[in-house]
Design an enzyme around this catalytic site. Structure first.
Site, mmCIF file in Angstrom:
data_model
loop_
_atom_site.group_PDB
_atom_site.id
_atom_site.type_symbol
_atom_site.label_atom_id
_atom_site.label_comp_id
_atom_site.label_asym_id
_atom_site.label_seq_id
_atom_site.Cartn_x
_atom_site.Cartn_y
_atom_site.Cartn_z
ATOM 1 N N CYS A 100 0.817 -1.220 0.000
ATOM 2 C CA CYS A 100 0.000 0.000 0.000
ATOM 3 C C CYS A 100 0.849 1.266 0.000
ATOM 4 O O CYS A 100 0.579 2.204 -0.752
ATOM 5 C CB CYS A 100 -0.969 -0.013 1.176
ATOM 6 S SG CYS A 100 -0.184 0.059 2.818
ATOM 7 N N HIS A 152 -2.467 1.225 6.708
ATOM 8 C CA HIS A 152 -2.879 1.122 5.307
ATOM 9 C C HIS A 152 -2.991 2.529 4.741
ATOM 10 O O HIS A 152 -3.230 3.498 5.471
ATOM 11 C CB HIS A 152 -4.210 0.389 5.173
ATOM 12 C CG HIS A 152 -4.571 0.044 3.762
ATOM 13 N ND1 HIS A 152 -3.735 -0.682 2.939
ATOM 14 C CD2 HIS A 152 -5.665 0.341 3.008
ATOM 15 C CE1 HIS A 152 -4.301 -0.839 1.752
ATOM 16 N NE2 HIS A 152 -5.471 -0.214 1.774
ATOM 17 N N HIS A 173 -6.171 1.831 -4.240
ATOM 18 C CA HIS A 173 -5.145 1.413 -3.289
ATOM 19 C C HIS A 173 -4.626 0.041 -3.681
ATOM 20 O O HIS A 173 -5.233 -0.678 -4.477
ATOM 21 C CB HIS A 173 -5.719 1.380 -1.865
ATOM 22 C CG HIS A 173 -6.902 0.469 -1.694
ATOM 23 N ND1 HIS A 173 -7.053 -0.392 -0.632
ATOM 24 C CD2 HIS A 173 -8.018 0.271 -2.458
ATOM 25 C CE1 HIS A 173 -8.182 -1.060 -0.738
ATOM 26 N NE2 HIS A 173 -8.793 -0.675 -1.837
#
Length: 223
Positions: A34, A97, A109
């Site tokens: 991420c 994240h 993402h």
């Protein structure tokens, strides 16, 4: 637009890159995690220089006040903004994240769950990823063109400083940044980072009440 170049890079990786946290696989172009995905998008958009070290959610947090400007309400989120999940200081690895907003309630993402780059909206499980409410576990940032006059070096160092003269506390290592508090002679400040800019050395810490990173100039350069 710089923002659109960032988003164009992100969209170009859908179906072309899988997920990996392993090094050096996470450095692309066939795999990202991420945070490496967001780093490369920021580079593609020109917000970060080519060759910038690819960090994680913790180092993304440290860009606040320079490359990133914090947005304090989900209502203000717009296309091109970035979210970071995870408490600053504890968000590394699987504890954090990050991704990019294509619009409010729609993100792109790189995720373990999707095994790659994907678009997620309310119909595809956004509520599983985001609370859509700012907290110390979920924060929002707007990329901004770096001010070359405010290039800085961040040093991880724990220490304390005794305040000798009244010193303002600011939201960024910049004398034009908003003032949020003031320390007075005799008070002690504990810091976890030093930030060196062309004009000052700054002590930085996380505010106990705000949960936000704060900065105070402790020395002028050359003094």
């Amino acid at each position: 637009m710089t923002q659109e170049k960032m988003i164009d890079f992100a969209l170009s990786k859908i179906g072309r890159a899988a997920y990996s946290m392993a090094y050096p696989a996470r450095l692309g172009p066939n795999f990202y995690d991420c945070s490496s995905f967001v780093y490369y998008a920021l580079i593609a958009g020109g917000y970060l220089a080519k060759g910038t070290a690819i960090g994680n959610t913790e180092s993304l947090y440290r860009l606040n006040g320079t490359v990133l400007k914090e947005i304090y309400s989900y209502k203000e989120v717009r296309r091109g903004d970035i979210f970071i999940r995870g408490i600053e200081g504890k968000s590394a690895g699987a504890a954090g994240h990050t991704g990019i907003f294509l619009e409010k309630d729609k993100i792109i993402h790189c995720s373990y769950r999707a095994n790659g780059v994907t678009i997620t909206d309310m119909e595809r499980g956004l509520a599983y990823i985001l609370d859509r409410q700012r907290s110390n576990r979920e924060r929002y940032f707007r990329p901004q063109a770096a001010n070359k006059n405010l290039s800085q070096m961040i040093i991880d160092k724990v220490g304390m400083v005794v305040i000798r003269v009244a010193t303002n506390v600011r939201t960024a290592p910049n004398l034009s940044a908003p003032i949020v508090a003031c320390y007075y002679p005799g008070q002690i400040v504990y810091y976890d980072k030093l930030v060196e800019t062309p004009t000052h050395l700054w002590a930085s810490y996380i505010g106990s009440q705000s949960g936000q990173r704060r900065y105070l100039a402790i020395r002028e350069k050359g003094v």
